[in-house]
Design an enzyme around this catalytic site. Structure first.
Site, PDB file in Angstrom:
ATOM      1  N   ASP A  89       8.604   5.349   8.174  1.00 41.47           N
ATOM      2  CA  ASP A  89       8.206   6.600   8.826  1.00 41.47           C
ATOM      3  C   ASP A  89       7.332   7.474   7.930  1.00 41.47           C
ATOM      4  O   ASP A  89       6.930   8.564   8.333  1.00 41.47           O
ATOM      5  CB  ASP A  89       9.447   7.376   9.283  1.00 41.47           C
ATOM      6  CG  ASP A  89      10.398   7.679   8.127  1.00 41.47           C
ATOM      7  OD1 ASP A  89      10.029   7.420   6.963  1.00 41.47           O
ATOM      8  OD2 ASP A  89      11.507   8.171   8.397  1.00 41.47           O
ATOM      9  N   GLY A  90       7.084   7.021   6.710  1.00 39.70           N
ATOM     10  CA  GLY A  90       6.224   7.786   5.816  1.00 39.70           C
ATOM     11  C   GLY A  90       6.890   9.007   5.203  1.00 39.70           C
ATOM     12  O   GLY A  90       6.233   9.790   4.518  1.00 39.70           O
ATOM     13  N   GLY A 126       2.589   3.601   1.512  1.00 37.71           N
ATOM     14  CA  GLY A 126       3.162   3.748   2.844  1.00 37.71           C
ATOM     15  C   GLY A 126       3.668   5.154   3.108  1.00 37.71           C
ATOM     16  O   GLY A 126       3.835   5.566   4.243  1.00 37.71           O
ATOM     17  N   ARG A 127       3.963   5.842   2.025  1.00 35.80           N
ATOM     18  CA  ARG A 127       4.366   7.232   2.207  1.00 35.80           C
ATOM     19  C   ARG A 127       3.940   8.086   1.024  1.00 35.80           C
ATOM     20  O   ARG A 127       4.532   9.106   0.711  1.00 35.80           O
ATOM     21  CB  ARG A 127       5.854   7.336   2.422  1.00 35.80           C
ATOM     22  CG  ARG A 127       6.642   6.707   1.304  1.00 35.80           C
ATOM     23  CD  ARG A 127       8.017   7.205   1.364  1.00 35.80           C
ATOM     24  NE  ARG A 127       8.861   6.434   0.485  1.00 35.80           N
ATOM     25  CZ  ARG A 127      10.128   6.681   0.333  1.00 35.80           C
ATOM     26  NH1 ARG A 127      10.666   7.675   0.998  1.00 35.80           N
ATOM     27  NH2 ARG A 127      10.850   5.971  -0.480  1.00 35.80           N
ATOM     28  N   ASP A 152       4.571  -4.227  -7.309  1.00 27.65           N
ATOM     29  CA  ASP A 152       3.906  -3.026  -6.801  1.00 27.65           C
ATOM     30  C   ASP A 152       4.496  -1.769  -7.447  1.00 27.65           C
ATOM     31  O   ASP A 152       3.973  -0.682  -7.269  1.00 27.65           O
ATOM     32  CB  ASP A 152       4.038  -2.937  -5.272  1.00 27.65           C
ATOM     33  CG  ASP A 152       5.476  -3.091  -4.802  1.00 27.65           C
ATOM     34  OD1 ASP A 152       6.093  -4.113  -5.135  1.00 27.65           O
ATOM     35  OD2 ASP A 152       5.982  -2.193  -4.128  1.00 27.65           O
ATOM     36  N   ARG A 178       3.616  14.127  -7.159  1.00 30.08           N
ATOM     37  CA  ARG A 178       3.660  13.351  -8.402  1.00 30.08           C
ATOM     38  C   ARG A 178       2.312  13.430  -9.105  1.00 30.08           C
ATOM     39  O   ARG A 178       1.268  13.581  -8.460  1.00 30.08           O
ATOM     40  CB  ARG A 178       3.944  11.872  -8.103  1.00 30.08           C
ATOM     41  CG  ARG A 178       5.141  11.630  -7.240  1.00 30.08           C
ATOM     42  CD  ARG A 178       5.615  10.210  -7.367  1.00 30.08           C
ATOM     43  NE  ARG A 178       4.772   9.213  -6.700  1.00 30.08           N
ATOM     44  CZ  ARG A 178       5.139   7.953  -6.530  1.00 30.08           C
ATOM     45  NH1 ARG A 178       6.304   7.531  -7.005  1.00 30.08           N
ATOM     46  NH2 ARG A 178       4.354   7.103  -5.908  1.00 30.08           N
ATOM     47  N   ARG A 226      -1.326   0.134  -9.782  1.00 26.60           N
ATOM     48  CA  ARG A 226      -0.214  -0.808  -9.999  1.00 26.60           C
ATOM     49  C   ARG A 226      -0.751  -2.219 -10.165  1.00 26.60           C
ATOM     50  O   ARG A 226      -1.872  -2.522  -9.742  1.00 26.60           O
ATOM     51  CB  ARG A 226       0.700  -0.781  -8.763  1.00 26.60           C
ATOM     52  CG  ARG A 226       1.241   0.605  -8.462  1.00 26.60           C
ATOM     53  CD  ARG A 226       1.223   0.888  -6.946  1.00 26.60           C
ATOM     54  NE  ARG A 226       1.522   2.308  -6.697  1.00 26.60           N
ATOM     55  CZ  ARG A 226       2.740   2.809  -6.643  1.00 26.60           C
ATOM     56  NH1 ARG A 226       3.766   2.016  -6.773  1.00 26.60           N
ATOM     57  NH2 ARG A 226       2.930   4.089  -6.452  1.00 26.60           N
ATOM     58  N   GLY A 231       0.807  -1.223   0.000  1.00 26.44           N
ATOM     59  CA  GLY A 231       0.000   0.000   0.000  1.00 26.44           C
ATOM     60  C   GLY A 231       0.831   1.259   0.000  1.00 26.44           C
ATOM     61  O   GLY A 231       2.058   1.219   0.096  1.00 26.44           O
TER      62      GLY A 231
HETATM   63  P1  AMP Z   1       9.333   0.837  -2.648  1.00 26.17           P
HETATM   64  O1  AMP Z   1      10.427  -0.163  -2.472  1.00 26.17           O
HETATM   65  O2  AMP Z   1       9.788   2.271  -2.467  1.00 26.17           O
HETATM   66  O3  AMP Z   1       8.532   0.644  -3.875  1.00 26.17           O
HETATM   67  O4  AMP Z   1       8.353   0.620  -1.429  1.00 26.17           O
HETATM   68  C1  AMP Z   1       7.711  -0.597  -1.144  1.00 26.17           C
HETATM   69  C2  AMP Z   1       6.672  -0.367  -0.095  1.00 26.17           C
HETATM   70  O5  AMP Z   1       7.260   0.182   1.069  1.00 26.17           O
HETATM   71  C3  AMP Z   1       5.543   0.577  -0.481  1.00 26.17           C
HETATM   72  O6  AMP Z   1       4.382   0.095   0.128  1.00 26.17           O
HETATM   73  C4  AMP Z   1       5.982   1.875   0.125  1.00 26.17           C
HETATM   74  O7  AMP Z   1       4.901   2.725   0.364  1.00 26.17           O
HETATM   75  C5  AMP Z   1       6.631   1.410   1.412  1.00 26.17           C
HETATM   76  N1  AMP Z   1       7.638   2.355   1.899  1.00 26.17           N
HETATM   77  C6  AMP Z   1       8.853   2.619   1.386  1.00 26.17           C
HETATM   78  N2  AMP Z   1       9.504   3.546   2.112  1.00 26.17           N
HETATM   79  C7  AMP Z   1       8.683   3.887   3.142  1.00 26.17           C
HETATM   80  C8  AMP Z   1       8.771   4.792   4.251  1.00 26.17           C
HETATM   81  N3  AMP Z   1       9.847   5.549   4.458  1.00 26.17           N
HETATM   82  N4  AMP Z   1       7.727   4.865   5.077  1.00 26.17           N
HETATM   83  C9  AMP Z   1       6.637   4.107   4.886  1.00 26.17           C
HETATM   84  N5  AMP Z   1       6.490   3.247   3.897  1.00 26.17           N
HETATM   85  C10 AMP Z   1       7.494   3.130   3.004  1.00 26.17           C
HETATM   86 MG    MG Z   2       6.972   1.412  -4.680  1.00 22.63          MG
END
Ligand code: AMP
Ligand code: MG
Length: 531
Positions: A135-136, A103-104, A285, A193, A200, A101
Site C-alpha cells: 500500500d506504499g 515501493g514506499r 536490495d 531519511r 543499493r 524498487g
Molecule cells: P523490504 O523488505 O522492506 O526491504 O521491502 C522489499 C520491497 O518491498 C521493496 O521494494 C519495498 O519498497 C517493498 N515494500 C515493502 N513494504 C511495502 C509497502 N507497504 N508498500 C509497498 N511496497 C512495499
Molecule cells: Mg528494503
C-alpha cells in the site's frame, strides 16, 4: 523557510520512465519514475533529529515551521524538490525476486549543503509504480524504530543512513503484524531519511538482469562520479586513470571500485558484530553501495549472546540472517553484485580479488574490534581460541552481551572473580552451571590482559563497548507511549543514545538486562517484516 539548494542529478542525468501514471508495473530502460507523495489529513511532527537538521543547514525555526511539516508529510514539495521512485531488483532470502524498487519510498531530490550532497527520501508516503501488492504506507511502530535506530547507529560510530523526521499522518493503516489473519488498524507515519546515496546492490542487479548493459554502464559511471567523488580522485591518481566517462570506463576501474565496496561492507559487518546489531533482512536490495546500514525493518539487538539469534520471525526457520551469519551473507550479497558487474568485464579475476579483500578486511577489522572489546592493544596468536571459548560459554550460560563487556572492564586482573560478571547472567541456573568454567576462562583472560597498560585497557574497552544500546524492549516502550500520544520516552531514548559509550548516572535503568516480561513479547523479541 529559507531557500534550499537542490541539485537533482539522478533525474537530470539518468533516463526516467516514459509512463507517468501511477500504477504497478515493470519499468524497462529507466532508473526512476516520477511520483507525487500522497496527501495526508493531519500531519504532526513527532520528533526530529537536530543533528541531521544541522547537517542539512535547517534551523530549528525551519523544522518547526508549517511549510517544512507539509513537505515532511508529503503534502507539498518545497522549491527544488521533485518526487520520484527508483527502480531496483534484488535477491530476497537467497532467491532472485526480480524488479522491486522504491515501493514506499519517494525521493524528494538531492539537497546540497556545505558542498555535500544528501538524498532526501520519504518512507511511507504512498504508492509508486514499484509498490506491487503493498500500500506504499508505513506505520508508527516501524517508522519510530527506524528513526530512533538510524540515529543511534550514527552515534555509535556505525555507518548508516540517517533520519531527519518522524511525522504521524493522522490516518490509519491496516497491518497484519504476524501474517496470521489478525489485521489491525495502526497509526500511519512517515519518516524522512537522509543519505549521500540510497543506491543499493539491487540497482545494478536490475539493469544486468534486464540485459540493459549500456544503461548499466551509464549507471556505474554516474555512481562513480556522484557517489564516490573523493575515492575516485584518489584512485585515479593512484592508477593513472583518465577522467571517467562512458568512453573511458575500463574494467580495471570497475574492479578497483568493487574492491572498495567490498572493503566498506566488511567494515560495516565488523561494526554490527561489535555492537550486537542484527539487521534481520539482508536481502541484496537492502545493501548500500556506500556500505551504510540501510532499511531498518525487523532488526534487533543481541541481549543474551547467541550467534544463532534472529529478531525476524519471518526468518525463524532458516535463520539465514541471524547474528552469526551476517558477514557470510554480506559476502554472498557481494558475489551477487559482482555477477551484475560481469557483463562489463571479460574475466572474473578482478572481482575475485575484491571478494578476497572482503575476507581479509573483515578478519582484520573484526580482530581489531574484538581486541578492543576485550581491552587489548594488539592481537596475539591464541586470542581467537580464548574469545571463541568465551563466546561459547556466553551462549550456553545466557550472558548479556552489552553488560558482559561493561562488567569485564571492572574486573580486578590481579584477582579475577566471576562474581564481577554475575549481573550479566540471565538466570541463576546459568550462572551456577557455568561459573567454574567461566572462572577458569577469567584466569586465562587476566593473564592475557596483564601486559596491556591499565589506561590503554580502559580506553580500548570504553571506545569499543557501548554502555547503552537500543534494546528491542526499549524501542517497544517508546512505541507504546508514542501510540498513546506521549513522546517523552522517545525523546529520552534519543538523548540517551547520543552518547552511548558514556556513563549517564541518571539513565542507568537502561544499562540493564532485558526484563523478563520482554523475553517473548511481540516487538521485543519477535518482529516481522510487516511495517
Ligand atoms: P523490504 O523488505 O522492506 O526491504 O521491502 C522489499 C520491497 O518491498 C521493496 O521494494 C519495498 O519498497 C517493498 N515494500 C515493502 N513494504 C511495502 C509497502 N507497504 N508498500 C509497498 N511496497 C512495499
Ligand atoms: Mg528494503
Amino acid at each position: 523557510m529559507h531557500a534550499l539548494n537542490f541539485d537533482n542529478r539522478w533525474l537530470r542525468e539518468l533516463p526516467g520512465d516514459a509512463e507517468t501514471a501511477n500504477y504497478t508495473r515493470q519499468v524497462p530502460h529507466a532508473l526512476w519514475s516520477r511520483v507525487r507523495p500522497r496527501l495526508v489529513k493531519a500531519p504532526k511532527l513527532l520528533a526530529y533529529s537536530p543533528e541531521v537538521a544541522q547537517m542539512l543547514g535547517l534551523s530549528e525555526a525551519d523544522m518547526q515551521g508549517g511549510e517544512m511539516l507539509q513537505a515532511l508529510a508529503g503534502n507539498a514539495l518545497l522549491p527544488g524538490m521533485e518526487g520520484y521512485a527508483t527502480r531496483y531488483a534484488g535477491h530476497q532470502f537467497g532467491n532472485w525476486a526480480g524488479q522491486l524498487g522504491d515501493g514506499r519510498a519517494i525521493m524528494l531530490g538531492e539537497l546540497m549543503h556545505d558542498n555535500k550532497r544528501f538524498e532526501l527520501q520519504l518512507k511511507g508516503a504512498g504508492l509508486t509504480p514499484y509498490s506491487r501488492q503493498g500500500d506504499g504506507l508505513a506505520v508508527l511502530r516501524s517508522s519510530l524504530r527506524e528513526f530512533l535506530c538510524s540515529e543511534a547507529m550514527h552515534h555509535l560510530g556505525v555507518p548508516t543512513t540517517r533520519a531527519l523526521s518522524l511525522v504521524t499522518t493522522g490516518e490509519q493503516v491496516t497491518r497484519d503484524m504476524f501474517y496470521n489473519g489478525n489485521p489491525q488498524l495502526e497509526a500511519g507515519a512517515i519518516i524522512c531519511r537522509v543519505a549521500p546515496s540510497f543506491t543499493r546492490f539491487g540497482h545494478f542487479e536490475m539493469l544486468a538482469s534486464a540485459d540493459e548493459i549500456e544503461l548499466l554502464k551509464q549507471f556505474i559511471v554516474f555512481t562513480l562520479q556522484r557517489d564516490f567523488p573523493e575515492w575516485l580522485q584518489t584512485a585515479s591518481n593512484q592508477h593513472g586513470w583518465k577522467p571517467i566517462s562512458m568512453q573511458s570506463l575500463e574494467p580495471e576501474m570497475i574492479e578497483v571500485w568493487f574492491t572498495e565496496i567490498c572493503e566498506r561492507t566488511a567494515i560495516l559487518m565488523a561494526h554490527w558484530m561489535r555492537v550486537g546489531f542484527v539487521h534481520g533482512v539482508m536481502n541484496t536490495d537492502n545493501m548500500s553501495i556506500l556500505g551504510l546500514t540501510i532499511d531498518y525493518g525487523p532488526y534487533g539487538w543481541v541481549d543474551n549472546f547467541d550467534p544463532g539469534w534472529t529478531p525476524n520471525t519471518t526468518d525463524a526457520q532458516g535463520r539465514r540472517y541471524c547474528f552469526g551469519r551476517q558477514a557470510d551473507i554480506a559476502r554472498w550479497n557481494l558475489e551477487r553484485l559482482a555477477e551484475a558487474l560481469m557483463p562489463l568485464l571479460s574475466t572474473t579475476k578482478g572481482l575475485s580479488n575484491g571478494i578476497a579483500h572482503y575476507d581479509q578486511t573483515y578478519m582484520r577489522t573484526l580482530m581489531s574490534s574484538l581486541a578492543g572489546k576485550f581491552g587489548w592493544d594488539n592481537w596475539q596468536a591464541d586470542d581467537g581460541d580464548l574469545i571463541d571459548r568465551c563466546f561459547e560459554l556466553m551462549t550456553r550460560a545466557e550472558v548479556d552481551m552489552t553488560l558482559f563487556f561493561s562488567h569485564l572492564a571492572e574486573l580486578d586482573l590481579a584477582q579475577p572473580d566471576i562474581a564481577t560478571l554475575q549481573p550479566a547472567f540471565y538466570t541463576e541456573q546459568g550462572f551456577l552451571q557455568f561459573k567454574d568454567d567461566f572462572q577458569l576462562w577469567l584466569q586465562h583472560y587476566a593473564n592475557r590482559s596483564k601486559n596491556t597498560p591499565p589506561e590503554v585497557r580502559q580506553a580500548q574497552m570504553q571506545s569499543h563497548n557501548p554502555r547503552y544500546v537500543l534494546r528491542n524492549y526499549m524501542a517497544q516502550q517508546a512505541i507504546d507511549n508514542a501510540e498513546q500520544g506521549d513522546t517523552g520516552p522517545l525523546l529520552e531514548l534519543m538523548q540517551l543514545l547520543r552518547t552511548p559509550y558514556t556513563l549517564q548516572p541518571d539513565m542507568e535503568k537502561y544499562a540493564q538486562k532485558r526484563p523478563d516480561w520482554a523475553r517473548h513479547k511481540a516487538g521485543c523479541s519477535m518482529l516481522s517484516c510487516s511495517s
